[in-house]
Enzyme design. Structure first.
Site, short mmCIF file in Angstrom:
data_model
loop_
_atom_site.label_atom_id
_atom_site.label_comp_id
_atom_site.label_asym_id
_atom_site.label_seq_id
_atom_site.Cartn_x
_atom_site.Cartn_y
_atom_site.Cartn_z
N HIS A 160 -6.69 -1.92 1.11
CA HIS A 160 -7.42 -2.35 0.09
C HIS A 160 -6.13 -2.65 -0.35
CE1 HIS A 160 -9.44 -2.08 -3.66
NE2 HIS A 160 -8.68 -1.52 -4.05
N HIS A 196 -7.75 -3.91 -9.87
CA HIS A 196 -7.57 -4.73 -8.88
C HIS A 196 -9.19 -4.97 -8.12
CE1 HIS A 196 -9.55 0.15 -7.21
NE2 HIS A 196 -9.36 -0.28 -8.80
N CYS A 253 -10.71 -7.02 -3.03
CA CYS A 253 -8.81 -6.82 -3.38
C CYS A 253 -8.03 -7.75 -3.23
CB CYS A 253 -9.33 -5.19 -3.16
SG CYS A 253 -8.99 -5.53 -0.73
#
Length: 359
Positions: A323, A335, A275
């Site tokens: 994240h 993402h 990520c």
């Protein structure tokens, strides 16, 4: 019930979408096949002739394991960066220690020559004895009372005192950096082990499912993400808001160009990403070097509210900030989600937002 037609997202043709879904299914299947050689370690195995494991239950457990693995991965990446920095600082300090030691030695040698000359000219007076005692502070305190400290010798002793202090300080700093480095390396090893443990457990759980169940889980995961991003419609609406800056526009275009790329822990492109690695790589294309982890990226720019978000801004998710995605407009981010998945669109509301950052 008639299922709605599968939306075709920008930058993806129907054929490419099918190929990517097939690749994704194959990736998950391969991971699960590998897991068959790993002891289940607590995973529920189906009894011969009995009902298979609950697919929804397995998915929930695998999702949790992937979350824990991502947290461990971000800790590992941060520790790795810290280890590199501390090693560099320790090396620089050790070089400075050697340089300071050389300066101290040179000054002591010069003072010894003065003492030798004093001895040859008629013996060593108390001032010179103090000078060679190895305690410059004591010399400076007592030499004045003796009235025998020449200006040159006093200057030399002051220089030696300063050099010795600098040397002692550098030695202490180098020792501290090496101790920090050892602690960080221990954290790095632990985080890497935790990452591998979670991945093995997830693979073992997937190995309890049939190939058909695994394929359905993979398809379901992608389908649900698209439904969240498109809000149940047949198209993705990213709105018309412009990027927050020219560089943000470049970073956004770079990220969008990686739709469909696989998720790999620790990867920063150009063919695979985790990520924070996707954010790092995309902004590098715009000439900006972000911090490497999502937690650090949360402090890599100016904080704004979600209502102010523009394309190119970073959206940090979860309370521990493990994240990150990039805002693309219309309440949507791009993402890299988790292992077995590919870089994709996601609704910004699919995960709890911790921060929005404008680089």
């Amino acid at each position: 019930m008639t299922m709605p037609q599968r939306p075709v997202l920008p930058g993806r043709t129907p054929q490419q979408g099918a190929e990517r879904r097939l690749s994704r299914v194959l990736a998950v299947t391969a991971a699960a096949t590998t897991a068959l050689a790993i002891a289940a370690g607590g995973a529920a195995q189906a009894a011969p002739g009995g009902p298979g494991p609950d697919r929804a239950g397995v998915k929930a457990q695998v999702d949790q394991l992937y979350t824990e693995a991502e947290q461990a991965s971000e800790r590992s990446t941060a520790a790795e960066d810290d280890a590199k920095r501390l090693q560099r600082e320790a090396t620089e300090l050790q070089t400075a220690v050697a340089r300071d030691q050389e300066a101290v030695t040179e000054t002591r040698t010069a003072l010894a020559e003065i003492a030798a000359a004093q001895y040859r000219s008629g013996g060593m007076d108390p001032a010179v004895q103090l000078m060679l005692s190895g305690d410059p502070t004591r010399y400076l305190a007592e030499a004045r009372s003796l009235g025998q400290a020449g200006e040159q010798r006093a200057d030399s002793l002051r220089t030696l005192q300063q050099q010795q202090r600098a040397l002692d300080q550098r030695r202490a700093e180098a020792t501290a950096r090496l101790a920090q480095l050892e602690a960080v390396r221990s954290t790095l090893a632990q985080s890497r082990q935790q990452l591998q443990d979670r991945l093995k457990s997830a693979q073992a759980l997937l190995g309890t499912l049939t190939a058909d169940d695994r394929a359905q889980l993979a398809a379901q995961d992608e389908r649900e993400a698209e439904q969240r991003a498109t809000r149940g419609t047949d198209r993705l609406d990213l709105g018309s808001a412009p990027p927050s800056s020219d560089r943000a526009g470049i970073a956004l275009a770079a990220a969008l160009g990686k739709l469909g790329s696989p998720y790999v822990y620790g990867a920063t492109g150009p063919d695979a990403f985790d990520c924070s690695g996707l954010m790092y790589w995309a902004w590098r294309q715009a000439g900006v070097t972000l911090p490497r982890t999502s937690q650090a990226q949360a402090f890599g720019g100016r904080r704004i509210s979600l209502a102010e978000a523009q394309p190119g801004d970073l959206v940090i998710f979860f309370k521990d900030m493990h994240h990150v995605g990039m805002y693309v407009g219309g309440g949507t981010v791009i993402h890299a989600p988790h292992p077995g998945a590919q870089v994709r669109y996601e609704s910004v509301s699919a995960m709890p937002v911790a921060a929005v950052v404008r680089v």
